[in-house]
Design a protein around this motif. Structure first.
Motif, mmCIF file in Angstrom:
data_model
loop_
_atom_site.group_PDB
_atom_site.id
_atom_site.type_symbol
_atom_site.label_atom_id
_atom_site.label_comp_id
_atom_site.label_asym_id
_atom_site.label_seq_id
_atom_site.Cartn_x
_atom_site.Cartn_y
_atom_site.Cartn_z
ATOM 1 N N ARG A 221 0.808 -1.221 0.000
ATOM 2 C CA ARG A 221 0.000 0.000 0.000
ATOM 3 C C ARG A 221 0.842 1.272 0.000
ATOM 4 O O ARG A 221 0.328 2.367 0.241
ATOM 5 C CB ARG A 221 -0.924 0.025 1.230
ATOM 6 N N SER A 222 2.143 1.143 -0.286
ATOM 7 C CA SER A 222 2.993 2.333 -0.399
ATOM 8 C C SER A 222 2.661 3.078 -1.695
ATOM 9 O O SER A 222 1.929 2.560 -2.550
ATOM 10 C CB SER A 222 4.465 1.933 -0.419
ATOM 11 N N LYS A 223 3.225 4.270 -1.848
ATOM 12 C CA LYS A 223 2.968 5.070 -3.051
ATOM 13 C C LYS A 223 3.385 4.311 -4.307
ATOM 14 O O LYS A 223 2.647 4.267 -5.305
ATOM 15 C CB LYS A 223 3.736 6.401 -2.942
ATOM 16 N N GLU A 224 4.564 3.696 -4.255
ATOM 17 C CA GLU A 224 5.065 2.938 -5.401
ATOM 18 C C GLU A 224 4.194 1.709 -5.668
ATOM 19 O O GLU A 224 3.942 1.355 -6.820
ATOM 20 C CB GLU A 224 6.521 2.514 -5.166
ATOM 21 N N GLY A 225 3.775 1.057 -4.589
ATOM 22 C CA GLY A 225 2.938 -0.145 -4.720
ATOM 23 C C GLY A 225 1.607 0.159 -5.397
ATOM 24 O O GLY A 225 1.149 -0.598 -6.263
ATOM 25 N N ILE A 226 0.979 1.281 -5.002
ATOM 26 C CA ILE A 226 -0.300 1.677 -5.603
ATOM 27 C C ILE A 226 -0.106 2.034 -7.078
ATOM 28 O O ILE A 226 -0.912 1.650 -7.934
ATOM 29 C CB ILE A 226 -0.927 2.850 -4.821
ATOM 30 N N ASN A 380 -8.097 15.152 -2.890
ATOM 31 C CA ASN A 380 -8.173 14.729 -1.483
ATOM 32 C C ASN A 380 -8.712 13.305 -1.351
ATOM 33 O O ASN A 380 -8.153 12.476 -0.636
ATOM 34 C CB ASN A 380 -9.054 15.699 -0.685
ATOM 35 N N LYS A 381 -9.824 13.028 -2.046
ATOM 36 C CA LYS A 381 -10.425 11.703 -1.941
ATOM 37 C C LYS A 381 -9.521 10.614 -2.512
ATOM 38 O O LYS A 381 -9.517 9.482 -2.034
ATOM 39 C CB LYS A 381 -11.778 11.686 -2.660
ATOM 40 N N MET A 382 -8.760 10.965 -3.549
ATOM 41 C CA MET A 382 -7.885 9.988 -4.207
ATOM 42 C C MET A 382 -6.478 9.963 -3.604
ATOM 43 O O MET A 382 -5.584 9.316 -4.146
ATOM 44 C CB MET A 382 -7.809 10.286 -5.705
ATOM 45 N N GLU A 383 -6.285 10.696 -2.512
ATOM 46 C CA GLU A 383 -5.019 10.659 -1.756
ATOM 47 C C GLU A 383 -3.803 10.927 -2.648
ATOM 48 O O GLU A 383 -2.748 10.305 -2.502
ATOM 49 C CB GLU A 383 -4.870 9.308 -1.053
ATOM 50 N N GLY A 384 -3.971 11.862 -3.602
ATOM 51 C CA GLY A 384 -2.854 12.216 -4.490
ATOM 52 C C GLY A 384 -2.782 11.388 -5.757
ATOM 53 O O GLY A 384 -1.967 11.666 -6.641
#
Length: 612
Positions: A221-226, A380-384
């Motif tokens: 669930r890290s930025k790279e993982g997503i 905001n809803k999509m967390e970036g």
């Protein structure tokens, strides 16, 4: 890149494969067959570009749907529930259910026609026989999702192989095929069929389904993982939807290369196409493969339609009913009008019914696409992980094209009805206000999110709201107590009675079963929004009871409570199971199911039932 790294990347991509293939079967259902046959027989290769454009639209929209599910762990119905007021969501839910019914009507007719062509069963009887596939679906669900996926992939393979041979038999003219990729709309009939093709290709229920199914893949669930999950799901969608494009193009090309070429411009009925294939292509296998592929298309699509129906019901109105009830209701909604229309107008209207069902799907598309675009555009809803400017522009252009085509179709149809009607005042008082009502709704869902910054309203199931009695003194004979919790008001009575049985010295195990559609299908592999919320609430219970000095453990199960809960109990060392009930009986038990009755017959320890 080394061989080992290539193998690792390939394995990662393979791990994400699956959801888009379940989605792709909806893009080759019997409704597509009717619109593709009508387009090919009436206009030759001229509407191939509509198929290509629809496929590109579908790919972008499905990728947005997958992005929504991966990033937020919400499906599209849940996202809409967070975005719009309750009243609007009820209307959107109703429209989504109409789309599911229209889709199921296409599967019913496709199956019935396939049975009629292969075994000479009358269409009415064929329609009634389709009730039986309800039980096939429930059988597959009980066998597990992997077996269901294998069954669907086998059906897709049958469809694909059938049309490879059909293309070999038909020998289409390749220069005309490529010329058909240049946009043109010959007349208003072509526009009606083009809208039907769009409705058959970009299916609203698939947007709901995809956003849910992608949550079955576990990843970092890290930025790279997503980012990686979004990329691999795009690859999955591209391959799967291009396979569906091949099947749809093959049907249209088959109709153009046989019927249009021979001057048979009005082959809109699947039965006519089947009848003329053998004399025109010179082989008995052409009509047989055609009918087999049709049955396979109907069966595979009906499975994904049912899953989408459950997701929509749970997401929009937070209502969970037994899968077999859900399936039978959906099927009856499709069967009743099919039987009535065939009985009144005869078997020759099935092609028109199929095309009409796809136009209904297209009319519903805007009400699914617009909330999707709004949500994935929100930083905001999509967390970036919101979509970029060009993707946003492309998505809104697609929405504009679909809504504009639908608006033109509705306008043309209403004008035609008014001109032909002997009593137009009735239409002015019913149909016209209804059309304006839907226009206002469409404008509302377009503009409301720009001005309304409503925070998500999550239902408050906090354990701190419960009125618990901390039992510390007395004589207690139960040492290991299992308590079933569902984060409702019933937990208060269940926990208070458990404390009365065990006091401070007993070991308490709080058990909660996640029973979303994804949990039913994929078990512990699911990582959806509800699972995350349930894990948090279970942890809140644990912390609160531990702080009071109780010895507490927690256990999260997945699937049908009537099966999963007894398995957990029988595998543990418990003295008693305490369960709260919701107090509904009779008809409500039938609709919503009763876990208590299923559990008490399957466990080997006493069951303490607490009425709310």
């Amino acid at each position: 890149m080394s061989t080992q790294n290539k193998t690792t990347v390939f394995r990662k991509i393979l791990a994400f494969f699956g959801p888009a293939y379940l989605i792709s079967v909806g893009y080759m259902d019997p409704g597509n067959w009717a619109t593709d046959l009508a387009g090919g027989s009436q206009f030759g290769y001229a509407l191939l570009w509509v198929l290509l454009m629809s496929n590109i639209m579908a790919l972008l929209l499905q990728s947005l749907s997958a992005r929504l599910g991966i990033v937020t762990r919400l499906d599209l119905a849940q996202a809409s529930r967070e975005t719009y007021p309750k009243f609007i969501n009820y209307i959107l839910y109703g429209l989504a259910e109409i789309a599911i019914a229209a889709c199921d009507l296409a599967e019913v007719l496709g199956m019935a026609i396939g049975l009629n062509l292969l075994f000479d069963i009358s269409l009415i009887n064929g329609v009634l026989i389709t009730v039986l596939d309800t039980f096939l679906l429930l059988f597959l669900i009980n066998k597990g999702m992997r077996k269901m996926e294998a069954f669907i992939i086998a059906l897709v393979a049958i469809i694909g192989v059938s049309f490879v041979f059909e293309m070999i038999f038909a020998q289409p003219e390749l220069p005309k095929v490529f010329a058909g990729l240049i946009p043109s709309i010959p007349n208003e009939t072509a526009l009606y069929i083009a809208i039907g093709i769009i409705g058959a290709t970009v299916m609203p229920h698939n947007l709901y389904l995809h956003s849910s199914l992608v949550q079955t893949r576990k990843f970092d669930r890290s930025k790279e993982g997503i980012k990686q999950a979004i990329k691999y799901n795009l690859i999955d969608s591209t391959i799967a939807l291009n396979m569906a494009f091949f099947v749809n193009a093959a049907i249209l090309i088959l109709a153009a290369a046989t019927f249009y070429k021979s001057g048979m411009f009005h082959i809109a009925e699947i039965q006519d196409a089947h009848r003329f294939l053998e004399p025109m292509l010179g082989t008995k296998w052409a009509p047989i493969l055609f009918a087999v592929a049709l049955i396979a298309a109907g069966q595979s699509s009906t499975i994904t339609g049912t899953l989408a129906g459950q997701i929509i019901m749970e997401g929009y109105i937070n209502l969970r009913i037994q899968p077999w009830i859900r399936r039978i209701i959906t099927r009856l909604i499709a069967i009743v009008p099919a039987v009535i229309v065939i009985s009144v107008f005869g078997e020759g209207v099935t092609g028109k019914m199929l095309i009409f069902s796809q136009v209904v799907l297209s009319l519903q598309l805007g009400f699914a696409i617009i909330p999707l675009i709004h949500y994935v555009s929100d930083k905001n809803k999509m967390e970036g992980f919101h979509i970029g400017r060009w993707t946003k522009i492309a998505a809104w252009i697609i929405a504009l094209v679909i809504v504009s085509l639908n608006a033109k179709l509705v306008f043309n149809e209403i004008v035609g009805w008014l001109e032909a009607s002997e009593n137009p005042i009735v239409l002015w008082l019913t149909v016209v206000p209804l059309a304006f009502g839907f226009l206002i709704l469409l404008l509302y869902i377009v503009f409301n999110p720009f001005f309304s910054k409503v925070k998500p309203k999550m239902e408050n199931h906090s354990p701190h709201n419960l009125s618990l009695k901390w039992t510390r003194q007395g004589t207690f004979d139960k040492k290991n107590i299992a308590v079933s919790v569902d984060f409702s008001a019933a937990d208060e009575a269940a926990l208070n009675n458990a404390f009365a049985l065990g006091g401070m010295d007993a070991n308490y195990t709080l058990i909660h079963i996640v029973e979303t559609v994804g949990a039913m299908m994929y078990g512990s592999n699911i990582v959806d929004h509800e699972t995350t919320l349930d894990e948090k609430l279970l942890h809140d219970y644990f912390e609160m009871l531990s702080d009071k000095g109780y010895k507490v453990d927690t256990k999260l199960g997945f699937g049908e409570p009537g099966k999963t809960l007894p398995r957990i109990i029988n595998e543990g060392q418990f003295d008693v199971l305490v369960m709260g009930t919701h107090g509904h009986t009779g008809f409500k038990d039938l609709i919503f199911g009763t876990t208590v009755d299923k559990v008490r017959h399957k466990i080997s320890i006493p069951l303490f039932i607490v009425k709310q």
